[in-house]
Design a protein around this motif. Structure first.
Motif, PDB file in Angstrom:
ATOM      1  N   VAL A 424       0.820  -1.215   0.000  1.00 32.25           N
ATOM      2  CA  VAL A 424       0.000   0.000   0.000  1.00 32.25           C
ATOM      3  C   VAL A 424       0.856   1.267   0.000  1.00 32.25           C
ATOM      4  N   ASP A 425       2.117   1.164   0.391  1.00 32.32           N
ATOM      5  CA  ASP A 425       2.980   2.344   0.506  1.00 32.32           C
ATOM      6  C   ASP A 425       3.037   3.120  -0.814  1.00 32.32           C
ATOM      7  N   ASN A 426       2.977   4.451  -0.718  1.00 32.09           N
ATOM      8  CA  ASN A 426       3.039   5.367  -1.861  1.00 32.09           C
ATOM      9  C   ASN A 426       1.836   5.249  -2.800  1.00 32.09           C
ATOM     10  N   THR A 427       0.727   4.732  -2.286  1.00 34.43           N
ATOM     11  CA  THR A 427      -0.493   4.666  -3.098  1.00 34.43           C
ATOM     12  C   THR A 427      -1.117   6.055  -3.180  1.00 34.43           C
ATOM     13  N   LEU A 428      -1.462   6.430  -4.416  1.00 33.21           N
ATOM     14  CA  LEU A 428      -2.090   7.725  -4.664  1.00 33.21           C
ATOM     15  C   LEU A 428      -3.587   7.518  -4.842  1.00 33.21           C
ATOM     16  N   VAL A 429      -4.385   8.299  -4.131  1.00 32.80           N
ATOM     17  CA  VAL A 429      -5.842   8.243  -4.260  1.00 32.80           C
ATOM     18  C   VAL A 429      -6.312   9.612  -4.741  1.00 32.80           C
ATOM     19  N   LEU A 430      -6.872   9.650  -5.932  1.00 33.89           N
ATOM     20  CA  LEU A 430      -7.283  10.910  -6.541  1.00 33.89           C
ATOM     21  C   LEU A 430      -8.597  11.416  -5.944  1.00 33.89           C
ATOM     22  N   PRO A 431      -8.890  12.693  -6.107  1.00 33.87           N
ATOM     23  CA  PRO A 431     -10.160  13.225  -5.586  1.00 33.87           C
ATOM     24  C   PRO A 431     -11.357  12.457  -6.142  1.00 33.87           C
ATOM     25  N   GLY A 432     -12.262  12.071  -5.233  1.00 31.33           N
ATOM     26  CA  GLY A 432     -13.457  11.340  -5.634  1.00 31.33           C
ATOM     27  C   GLY A 432     -13.284   9.848  -5.740  1.00 31.33           C
ATOM     28  N   GLU A 433     -12.055   9.341  -5.719  1.00 32.00           N
ATOM     29  CA  GLU A 433     -11.820   7.899  -5.851  1.00 32.00           C
ATOM     30  C   GLU A 433     -12.109   7.170  -4.540  1.00 32.00           C
ATOM     31  N   THR A 434     -12.517   5.906  -4.669  1.00 33.81           N
ATOM     32  CA  THR A 434     -12.717   5.032  -3.516  1.00 33.81           C
ATOM     33  C   THR A 434     -11.597   3.992  -3.506  1.00 33.81           C
ATOM     34  N   PHE A 435     -10.935   3.898  -2.381  1.00 37.22           N
ATOM     35  CA  PHE A 435      -9.848   2.929  -2.208  1.00 37.22           C
ATOM     36  C   PHE A 435     -10.405   1.682  -1.548  1.00 37.22           C
ATOM     37  N   SER A 436     -10.081   0.518  -2.105  1.00 37.85           N
ATOM     38  CA  SER A 436     -10.476  -0.772  -1.542  1.00 37.85           C
ATOM     39  C   SER A 436      -9.198  -1.545  -1.218  1.00 37.85           C
ATOM     40  N   PHE A 472      -2.941  -4.159  10.205  1.00 35.87           N
ATOM     41  CA  PHE A 472      -2.636  -3.108   9.231  1.00 35.87           C
ATOM     42  C   PHE A 472      -3.919  -2.404   8.789  1.00 35.87           C
ATOM     43  N   THR A 473      -5.008  -3.180   8.600  1.00 33.89           N
ATOM     44  CA  THR A 473      -6.286  -2.591   8.204  1.00 33.89           C
ATOM     45  C   THR A 473      -6.761  -1.584   9.237  1.00 33.89           C
ATOM     46  N   THR A 474      -6.666  -1.943  10.505  1.00 38.23           N
ATOM     47  CA  THR A 474      -7.074  -1.027  11.574  1.00 38.23           C
ATOM     48  C   THR A 474      -6.219   0.241  11.569  1.00 38.23           C
ATOM     49  N   THR A 475      -4.920   0.085  11.361  1.00 37.22           N
ATOM     50  CA  THR A 475      -4.021   1.250  11.334  1.00 37.22           C
ATOM     51  C   THR A 475      -4.370   2.170  10.167  1.00 37.22           C
ATOM     52  N   GLY A 484     -10.287  12.715   8.288  1.00 39.27           N
ATOM     53  CA  GLY A 484     -11.631  13.192   7.980  1.00 39.27           C
ATOM     54  C   GLY A 484     -12.196  12.641   6.691  1.00 39.27           C
ATOM     55  N   LEU A 485     -11.633  11.551   6.175  1.00 32.50           N
ATOM     56  CA  LEU A 485     -12.084  10.985   4.915  1.00 32.50           C
ATOM     57  C   LEU A 485     -13.342  10.142   5.121  1.00 32.50           C
ATOM     58  N   GLU A 486     -14.086   9.953   4.049  1.00 28.50           N
ATOM     59  CA  GLU A 486     -15.378   9.270   4.133  1.00 28.50           C
ATOM     60  C   GLU A 486     -15.193   7.762   4.314  1.00 28.50           C
ATOM     61  N   ASP A 487     -15.835   7.226   5.360  1.00 28.60           N
ATOM     62  CA  ASP A 487     -15.816   5.783   5.612  1.00 28.60           C
ATOM     63  C   ASP A 487     -16.864   5.128   4.719  1.00 28.60           C
ATOM     64  N   VAL A 488     -16.432   4.212   3.849  1.00 32.75           N
ATOM     65  CA  VAL A 488     -17.348   3.534   2.938  1.00 32.75           C
ATOM     66  C   VAL A 488     -17.699   2.140   3.452  1.00 32.75           C
ATOM     67  N   GLU A 489     -16.694   1.397   3.917  1.00 35.74           N
ATOM     68  CA  GLU A 489     -16.956   0.037   4.396  1.00 35.74           C
ATOM     69  C   GLU A 489     -15.883  -0.376   5.395  1.00 35.74           C
ATOM     70  N   HIS A 490     -16.302  -0.835   6.559  1.00 39.47           N
ATOM     71  CA  HIS A 490     -15.388  -1.461   7.511  1.00 39.47           C
ATOM     72  C   HIS A 490     -16.224  -2.281   8.494  1.00 39.47           C
ATOM     73  N   PHE A 515     -12.133  -3.306   3.498  1.00 41.78           N
ATOM     74  CA  PHE A 515     -12.079  -1.955   4.043  1.00 41.78           C
ATOM     75  C   PHE A 515     -11.997  -0.984   2.878  1.00 41.78           C
ATOM     76  N   LYS A 516     -12.916   0.003   2.879  1.00 37.94           N
ATOM     77  CA  LYS A 516     -12.950   0.986   1.799  1.00 37.94           C
ATOM     78  C   LYS A 516     -13.130   2.381   2.377  1.00 37.94           C
ATOM     79  N   PHE A 517     -12.463   3.345   1.777  1.00 32.31           N
ATOM     80  CA  PHE A 517     -12.723   4.744   2.098  1.00 32.31           C
ATOM     81  C   PHE A 517     -12.730   5.532   0.802  1.00 32.31           C
TER      82      PHE A 517
END
Length: 619
Positions: A424-436, A472-475, A484-490, A515-517
């Protein structure tokens, strides 16, 4: 004799006698003298059979003029009276519709008369209408398909009937009623009668079985044409005879012979040999298998069969062969160097332009030799350019979270945590994207370096590949939570573990639990992971949106104590000290400009984790 046309049908000519009027030139030449005028000034027949007037002068001449004037006046008066009678009313005299006499009436009176006639014939008009559809016969209920007489339109049609004066006096004209029908309801009813007699058009086609082209010969459709059906029913409704509904047979434009010719002249030669593709960066051989996968034969709605080479299918079929002439673009990347974000510049690539290649390839496929085409390489920009990445506002650390793990880096559980963190290190998440997280790592299996470690399965700890990734998921969850990011699934764990914050934690299990945000900000964000021998840290880099995000806990309630469970000893038995079960609420509180802006509630109920003992229960 006058013939009146209704639509495209001629009514029979009227065979009543007509009056012929012969015109007489007036006045008669004065130079002609009456050779044999009878006494008393009467008309006399001259030689040659001509009629002449008496000589001028005298009482006889004056008497004749008076008589002639009176006769003329009487004739004119009679003609005017006859014309007035013949043309009285809006509807010509002698006009009937459905047996009702409408002639000589005003438009409104004629409409009332016809409406009354329709009402008198309600039973006849509502009688079932027999229809013949192909080989099927049926009866339609007129009211159910909207069949009715349009009184107003019929009267207007009757007003337009042409007739000469005499015909208006003694003629009789039966005008057919204007009939309306609900086209859609009629079509639905007739299609039900048609049933399995209908057939869809079999479109011409050519498909591939390996390198062998298979021809599909066209067949015509057989179906109803709703407009033709409506016309037949309107015209035949009141005829007293069954109405035959026409069926339309539509043939595809391309014939079976043309399909066979296309197979012979194009499809078979197309895969007889490879085609050489030449570019500025070298050449690539297009094998027959790639040609077959990209050469498509399609028919349009009219059944016109055409051939084309699909550029994207060709690209997929050539796969790695294009690497000989293409250069892949490289996205810009961001890493942290000396605690600061640093951008590695993007790089343009070169890609085969398939937009025009299909036509060029299609032109040489029928040929047996000189099968060569020239391709153009066009510049392809990366999805993430240097300029785009620089404009995402990734400039500061907005949150960070750390959890402790026991066992050191050598333990399988620790290795699983580190493997996921590196991924996951150095993963870029663009505006509006959902990370799974599941979507990012995929199945965490042995091939990816994951090992067996304890996981909770059916309420107890058992060895499972990837055990420990939940930490790691919890961290990661907490780092995004405090950003302050949107929680989608946990989903929190079934049991409470003291190394995690209560309620604000998450387990994971591929593929069921994820886990998704969502990056619900206007800025990009970078996930930074780091670790030591006993802890894992996740930080989020972006632009701060909130001054502060914190958690406020409610009290624990519904506390339950663990029970003791004895398990059969063995390599799969994992002992546990157990933990209390409880319910608790946690509130995520957002602050902006020094004030609380909003808060979100998280609730969870932990079950009491049994105290697992690997051994027999004491007697």
């Amino acid at each position: 004799m006058t013939v009146t046309l209704y639509g495209d049908k001629k009514l029979p000519a009227d065979d009543r006698p007509t009056v012929q009027v012969t015109a007489v030139q007036w006045p008669v030449e004065e130079t002609e003298q009456p050779a044999n005028r009878q006494p008393g000034g009467k008309w006399s027949l001259l030689s040659g059979g001509r009629w002449s007037l008496p000589p001028r002068g005298g009482w006889a001449n004056r008497t004749w003029l008076l008589i002639a004037t009176g006769v003329t006046t009487a004739v004119l008066a009679s003609a005017i009276g006859i014309g007035t009678y013949a043309y009285a009313g809006d509807v010509p005299r002698g006009t009937t519709v459905l047996g009702a006499e409408l002639g000589g009436q005003s438009q409104a009176a004629a409409a009332d008369e016809l409406r009354a006639a329709v009402e008198r014939q309600t039973a006849e008009l509502n009688a079932p209408l027999p229809v013949v559809v192909g080989e099927q016969t049926a009866e339609l209920v007129p009211a159910e398909v909207g069949l009715q007489v349009d009184v107003e339109a019929t009267v207007r049609a009757a007003m337009q009937v042409e007739a000469h004066v005499f015909e208006r006096l003694v003629g009789s004209r039966a005008v057919p009623p204007v009939v309306t029908v609900d086209v859609e309801r009629l079509d639905a009813a007739l299609n039900e009668v048609l049933g399995e007699q209908s057939r869809k058009m079999t479109m011409p086609g050519i498909t591939w079985s390996g390198l062998t082209p298979k021809a599909t010969h066209p067949k015509p459709s057989l179906e109803l044409n709703r407009e033709h059906s409506a016309q037949a029913v309107r015209e035949g409704w009141l005829s007293g005879e069954p109405v035959t509904i026409p069926l339309a047979e539509t043939h595809p434009v391309t014939t079976a012979e043309e399909v066979d010719r296309m197979v012979t002249e194009l499809a078979k030669p197309a895969v007889a040999a490879p085609v050489t593709l030449t570019t500025d960066e070298g050449s690539v051989s297009i094998p027959p298998a790639a040609i077959a996968k990209s050469l498509l034969f399609t028919a349009d709605e009219a059944g016109t069969l055409s051939a084309k080479v699909d550029g994207e299918r060709l690209r997929t079929a050539l796969d790695d062969d294009l690497a000989k002439v293409e250069v892949s673009p490289k996205n810009a990347q961001m890493t942290l160097t000396d605690g600061k974000p640093k951008i590695t510049a993007s790089r343009d690539g070169k890609e085969l332009d398939t937009s025009d290649l299909g036509e060029a390839l299609l032109a040489v496929l029928p040929q047996s030799d000189d099968r060569r085409v020239t391709g153009t390489l066009k510049t392809k920009e990366p999805e993430l350019t240097t300029e785009k990445l620089a404009g995402l506002g990734i400039k500061e650390k907005v949150s960070t979270f750390t959890t402790q793990f026991p066992g050191g880096l050598s333990s399988p559980r620790s290795q699983n945590i580190i493997t996921a963190a590196k991924d996951v290190d150095n993963t870029l998440v663009l505006p509006g994207e959902t990370f799974s997280l599941n979507g990012h790592t995929g199945d965490r299996n042995y091939a990816k370096g994951y090992q067996d470690a304890p996981v909770i399965l059916n309420g107890k700890l058992v060895p499972g590949v990837g055990g420990g990734v939940s930490q790691f998921t919890t961290t990661l969850f907490n780092a995004t939570y405090y950003a302050g990011l949107e929680d989608v699934e946990h989903k929190p764990h079934s049991y409470y573990f003291s190394r995690y914050p209560a309620v604000i934690e998450s387990t994971i299990f591929y593929p069921e639990l994820d886990f998704k945000f969502r990056n619900n900000t206007e800025y990009g964000l970078l996930i930074d992971t780091s670790y030591t021998s006993n802890k894992i840290t996740v930080s989020i880099w972006s632009t701060k949106v909130w001054d502060k995000v914190k958690t406020e806990y409610g009290p624990r309630s519904n506390i339950t104590k663990p029970k003791t469970v004895y398990l059969e000893p063995g390599p799969d038995c994992i002992a546990a000290n157990g933990s209390d079960g409880f319910s608790q609420n946690a509130y995520r509180v957002f602050y902006k400009d020094g004030k609380e802006t909003k808060r979100e509630k998280f609730s969870w109920r932990y079950a009491a984790e049994p105290r697992f003992i690997c051994g027999p229960e004491p007697s």
